[in-house]
Write a protein that holds these residues in place. Structure first.
Motif, PDB file in Angstrom:
ATOM      1  N   THR A  39      -4.621   3.154   0.839  1.00  0.00           N
ATOM      2  CA  THR A  39      -3.799   4.034   1.665  1.00  0.00           C
ATOM      3  C   THR A  39      -4.550   4.338   2.957  1.00  0.00           C
ATOM      4  O   THR A  39      -5.737   4.656   2.904  1.00  0.00           O
ATOM      5  CB  THR A  39      -3.510   5.345   0.905  1.00  0.00           C
TER       6      THR A  39
ATOM      7  N   ARG B  76       0.840  -1.205   0.000  1.00  0.00           N
ATOM      8  CA  ARG B  76       0.000   0.000   0.000  1.00  0.00           C
ATOM      9  C   ARG B  76       0.869   1.246   0.000  1.00  0.00           C
ATOM     10  O   ARG B  76       2.018   1.232   0.454  1.00  0.00           O
ATOM     11  CB  ARG B  76      -0.928   0.031   1.207  1.00  0.00           C
ATOM     12  N   ASN B  77       0.300   2.330  -0.537  1.00  0.00           N
ATOM     13  CA  ASN B  77       0.925   3.642  -0.432  1.00  0.00           C
ATOM     14  C   ASN B  77       0.643   4.184   0.971  1.00  0.00           C
ATOM     15  O   ASN B  77      -0.423   3.952   1.524  1.00  0.00           O
ATOM     16  CB  ASN B  77       0.342   4.616  -1.454  1.00  0.00           C
TER      17      ASN B  77
END
Length: 94
Positions: free
Chosen positions: A90, A35-36
């Motif tokens: 995110t 994930r960012n």
């Protein structure tokens, strides 16, 4: 089975890092997620056979061709028995 959490910094968002990571993990039969993070880094967890997880950690030091990786933080964790590899949202909805 081993588990490693990596946080990758540099120009790593908006360069297909997550999708390439997922495809690379799938090809090596490594479970986990990517994930960012809101601070511009990418976080990933890799679980699987030691050699295959090491390959993913090594890959994270370079990422896809369009990424510019500055640093990678690697943390050992206890495996949770994850299955498959997913791209997570995110935190905070970004």
């Amino acid at each position: 089975m081993i588990r490693r959490r990596v946080v990758v910094s540099g120009a790593v968002q908006g360069v297909f890092f997550r999708d390439t990571c997922r495809r690379t993990a799938d090809a090596r039969d490594v479970a986990g997620w990517v994930r960012n993070l809101p601070d511009g880094t990418v976080e990933a967890v890799f679980e699987g056979e030691p050699e295959r997880v090491r390959e993913l950690v090594e890959w994270a030091h370079q990422g896809p061709a369009t990424a510019l990786v500055d640093a990678v933080s690697v943390t050992e964790e206890a495996p949770e028995g994850l299955r498959g590899f997913e791209i997570r949202p995110t935190p905070g909805g970004f």
